[in-house]
Design an enzyme around this catalytic site. Structure first.
Site, PDB file in Angstrom:
ATOM      1  N   CYS A  23      27.113  67.409  29.421  1.00  0.00           N
ATOM      2  CA  CYS A  23      27.271  65.973  29.700  1.00  0.00           C
ATOM      3  C   CYS A  23      26.007  65.327  30.253  1.00  0.00           C
ATOM      4  CB  CYS A  23      28.441  65.739  30.647  1.00  0.00           C
ATOM      5  SG  CYS A  23      30.030  66.113  29.871  1.00  0.00           S
ATOM      6  N   HIS A  73      30.624  50.093  21.319  1.00  0.00           N
ATOM      7  CA  HIS A  73      29.383  50.443  20.627  1.00  0.00           C
ATOM      8  C   HIS A  73      28.144  50.123  21.465  1.00  0.00           C
ATOM      9  CE1 HIS A  73      32.046  51.088  17.251  1.00  0.00           C
ATOM     10  NE2 HIS A  73      31.083  51.845  16.751  1.00  0.00           N
ATOM     11  N   GLU A 137      38.783  59.420  28.331  1.00  0.00           N
ATOM     12  CA  GLU A 137      37.451  59.713  27.798  1.00  0.00           C
ATOM     13  C   GLU A 137      37.581  60.588  26.558  1.00  0.00           C
ATOM     14  OE1 GLU A 137      33.676  60.344  30.266  1.00  0.00           O
ATOM     15  OE2 GLU A 137      34.472  62.366  29.924  1.00  0.00           O
TER      16      GLU A 137
END
EC number: 4.-.-.-
Length: 148
Positions: A23, A73, A137
């Protein structure tokens, strides 16, 4: 307590700069946002919203205006992550959202809750308010925040 919930989805990138695993790298997710509202039911004969806490299409429109269209986005970056901020600044027209905390799902849920709490607050004089926000998530990992 009666609540209603609307679900929306968006895609965004982030990184957790000091994380011990993958991550810490630039990556993205298909986020799922669940918005739960509470308030009195509208009782106004002839009103399109009669019998509702809030029309689901209005929940969606406000969420898109204030959060989803802003984050969708985009790359969400921590304000102190200079390396990534500098890199993104070199990309003409790049959609970057800078936040004041590391963009973990917990922190993103907290930021989103603050944004949407203000957007929904008592729209009709019926005590309407954001009761809970859930931000997925991944399909298996999420954060929830509720109004205290």
């Amino acid at each position: 307590m009666l609540t209603i919930t609307r679900k929306l989805e968006f895609d965004a990138g982030h990184r957790i700069p000091d994380h011990k695993s993958q991550c810490r790298n630039l990556h993205g997710h298909r986020y799922t946002l669940e918005i739960t509202l509470t308030g009195n039911i509208i009782t106004a004969e002839g009103n399109s919203d009669n019998g509702m806490i809030m029309d689901f299409s209005d929940i969606k429109a406000l969420a898109k205006e204030h959060l989803v269209d802003v984050w969708d986005h985009s790359f969400i970056v921590y304000e102190k992550d200079a390396a990534v901020r500098d890199f993104l600044a070199t990309l003409p027209g790049h959609k970057t959202v800078v936040i004041d905390r590391i963009p973990t799902v917990e922190n993103l849920a907290h930021v989103a809750f603050g944004i949407l709490k203000a957007a929904y607050k008592d729209r009709y004089g019926t005590g309407l308010h954001l009761h809970k926000l859930v931000l997925h998530e991944t399909p298996n990992c999420w954060a929830e925040i509720t109004d205290a």
